[in-house]
Design a protein around this motif. Sequence first.
Motif, PDB file in Angstrom:
ATOM      1  N   VAL A   1      -0.703  -3.530   6.882  1.00 56.08           N
ATOM      2  CA  VAL A   1       0.689  -2.839   7.013  1.00 56.08           C
ATOM      3  C   VAL A   1       1.544  -3.868   7.367  1.00 56.08           C
ATOM      4  CG1 VAL A   1       1.107  -0.708   7.322  1.00 56.08           C
ATOM      5  CG2 VAL A   1      -0.784  -0.647   6.336  1.00 56.08           C
TER       6      VAL A   1
ATOM      7  N   GLN B   1       6.677  -1.909   5.194  1.00 57.71           N
ATOM      8  CA  GLN B   1       6.128  -0.441   4.914  1.00 57.71           C
ATOM      9  C   GLN B   1       7.285   0.334   5.769  1.00 57.71           C
ATOM     10  OE1 GLN B   1       3.529  -2.566   4.985  1.00 57.71           O
ATOM     11  NE2 GLN B   1       2.975  -2.594   3.258  1.00 57.71           N
TER      12      GLN B   1
ATOM     13  N   VAL C   1       1.045   4.971   3.444  1.00 60.07           N
ATOM     14  CA  VAL C   1       0.124   3.971   2.947  1.00 60.07           C
ATOM     15  C   VAL C   1      -0.552   4.635   2.157  1.00 60.07           C
ATOM     16  CG1 VAL C   1      -1.417   2.000   3.393  1.00 60.07           C
ATOM     17  CG2 VAL C   1       0.966   1.902   4.734  1.00 60.07           C
TER      18      VAL C   1
END
Length: 182
Positions: A29, A79, A174
Motif C-alpha cells: 500500500v 491508495q 485496501v
Amino acid sequence: MSESLAMTASAVNQERVTITQDHYQPSVVSVGVVLYEWNEVVRQRVQRLGSQFGNSGIKLQLLTHSDLVRQDDKAKHLQGVIFQLPPKGDSPLARRFELIFRQSQQSLLAECEVAAAFTVAEDDKFSNIELALQVSFASHGAECQWLGFDYSAADSLAFQSWCDGIAMSVRQSVNKPATLAA
C-alpha cells in the motif's frame, strides 16, 4: 484376525499428517505526500507519518511539484494522498499550489481511496482553510474519502491521532471486500 490387525497397524503408521500454516501477507500500500517546501518542521511531520505508516505496512511516497506536473510514475497507483498546504492563502506558494492542484487533481485523486492535508503554522498562526476546502471538495468529487486537515504540532497528540486515523482508513480501504454488479 491377527493378520488384519497387523495390516491396520501398518496402514496407520504409513499415514502422514501434514500441517500447513498460512501467513498473512498484507498487500503493498502506498500513500503519497505532496510537499511544497522542506524544512525542519515539515521533516518532523513526514518522519512521524513515515513511522506510523511503516508500523502499519504502508509505504510513504514523497511527491514534489515536478512529480505532479510531469505526472511521474511516483504519483500513480497510490491508495491515498496527503497534501502539504501552504500556510497563507495569498502567498506565491499558495497560488502555485492552486494552479498545480487544479491541473493534477483528477489524475492524482482518480485512483486514491483516501485524502488528507496538513499545513505548518507560521508566526501569524494562520492555516489555509480555503485551500483545505478546495482539496476536500476535489476529494469528494473524485469519490475519495476526505480524512481531514491538520495544523497541530508534529509532536502533539492531535497529530498522532490524525496519523493513526489515516493509517487505519488506508488499511481498511485496501481490505474492503469487492462487490460485483449484477
